[in-house]
Design a protein around this motif. Sequence first.
Motif, short mmCIF file in Angstrom:
data_model
loop_
_atom_site.label_atom_id
_atom_site.label_comp_id
_atom_site.label_asym_id
_atom_site.label_seq_id
_atom_site.Cartn_x
_atom_site.Cartn_y
_atom_site.Cartn_z
N LEU A 351 29.32 -76.72 1.58
CA LEU A 351 29.34 -75.89 2.40
C LEU A 351 28.79 -74.00 2.87
O LEU A 351 28.48 -74.25 3.89
N ASN A 352 28.67 -73.75 1.77
CA ASN A 352 27.88 -72.88 1.62
C ASN A 352 26.54 -72.59 1.41
O ASN A 352 25.98 -71.48 2.24
N MET A 353 26.09 -73.82 1.56
CA MET A 353 24.88 -74.15 1.99
C MET A 353 24.55 -74.05 3.93
O MET A 353 23.34 -73.25 4.03
N VAL A 354 25.15 -74.66 4.43
CA VAL A 354 24.96 -74.62 5.89
C VAL A 354 25.79 -73.31 6.13
O VAL A 354 24.48 -72.77 7.19
N LEU A 355 26.72 -72.94 6.01
CA LEU A 355 27.02 -71.18 6.34
C LEU A 355 25.32 -69.94 6.47
O LEU A 355 25.76 -69.45 6.88
N VAL A 356 24.74 -70.29 4.69
CA VAL A 356 23.77 -69.61 4.71
C VAL A 356 22.99 -70.01 6.16
O VAL A 356 22.14 -68.53 6.22
N ASP A 357 22.97 -71.13 6.10
CA ASP A 357 21.55 -71.28 7.74
C ASP A 357 22.38 -70.84 8.64
O ASP A 357 21.71 -71.09 9.59
N MET A 358 23.47 -71.41 9.26
CA MET A 358 23.41 -71.03 10.54
C MET A 358 24.25 -69.57 10.22
O MET A 358 23.93 -68.69 11.74
N LEU A 359 25.06 -68.91 9.83
CA LEU A 359 25.32 -67.34 9.75
C LEU A 359 24.95 -66.61 9.00
O LEU A 359 24.82 -65.54 9.12
#
Length: 403
Positions: A351-359
Amino acid sequence: MEIKPILSALSRNKTGALLIALQIALTMTIIVNSVFMIQHRQGQMDRESGINEADTFILSYMGFAEDYNEKTQLIEDLNFIRELPGVVDAVQTNSAPLTGGGWSMSLATETGPDADDVGTAIYFVDDHGVNAFGVNLIAGRNFTADEIIWRERTSTKWPGQGVITKALAADLFEDDWQSALGKTVYISETQPINIVGIIDKMQAPWNGWSGVERTLLVPSYTEFGGARIFIRTEPGERDRLMTEIEEQLVANYKGRLIRRVRSMEEVRTDSYRSHNGMNTILKTLIICLTVVTALGIVGLASFSVNRRKKQIGTRRALGARKLDILRYFMVENFLITTFGVVLGAVMTIGLNMVLVDMLDLPKIDWYYIPAGMAVLWFIGLMAVFGPAKKACQISPALATRSV
């Protein structure tokens, strides 16, 4: 230790245990990332802007009368404000830290469109700017009165001097910020600006910008149809002077509209309002998930106790101590929780990897994961303690009685 019997019992009731483990994993994933996001936002809110916020305020006005002369009126206003008792200094500026609106440009150490450039916020000030903002000049000098130019809204001409922040100096000159003093940088690709001074810190108007510490002060009055004046007062005089200066400016000249008078503390509160709101939402989510997960563990443990009353009673009749029964359920829960937190650790990183890319958030610090695992282990053990203690109280005679 009853590891083998516990695993055997769990294998016969996989659905309930698996659902609780998945709930623990999901809870850990959301809680750990939420805590990280809260800490990240809190870190942003705690950053110092570099200016004196406690004793400063800002006001804006717009001229509308036919006899309104912007240049003359601005100088009269600044001189009037600076002479008031309790005022330390005042400066006309296009913006201020955390206000959310301002001017930005790119600077480069070489000319031409292919030169590597660095984005920076621009503040138009006069020779009173450094003192009015209360920033710390750590190298070089301030502007002189004869360096101040007048800038119209459509002007493309830049003054030849600039004062920059330490962070901007480090980005322009490969972390050797002290070497920036006296150097020439270029704005609008070809116009030179000599760096005459370096200040320790002064944030840009945009709190979410990655280059928030990069700022350039240039010696200019602005002719934009109105004025924004930043005022620094002596300690304890700000609130009184906010009202007094507004009233006096209106009395001195009625051909303008004074729009906003705000302390820098109000500006900071408004700037980070969305951060505070999101942190409140995340904290509420953390509490709700923790309660729901704890209730789920209690429910599963209570169901397990009720379903295995005869088994517990038989063990008690064969000599099992209350401590043995308590330990059995605690270990069983520990195994379920362990599976959940290990799975949760993997999901947390994902989830953190997704947040790094999105936010555009930073990567989560490694210690958040073991800390989250420890917290979930503790919650699991505390949640199961009540049902496990209840199991210890089951009477062997009652539990083994035929129905």
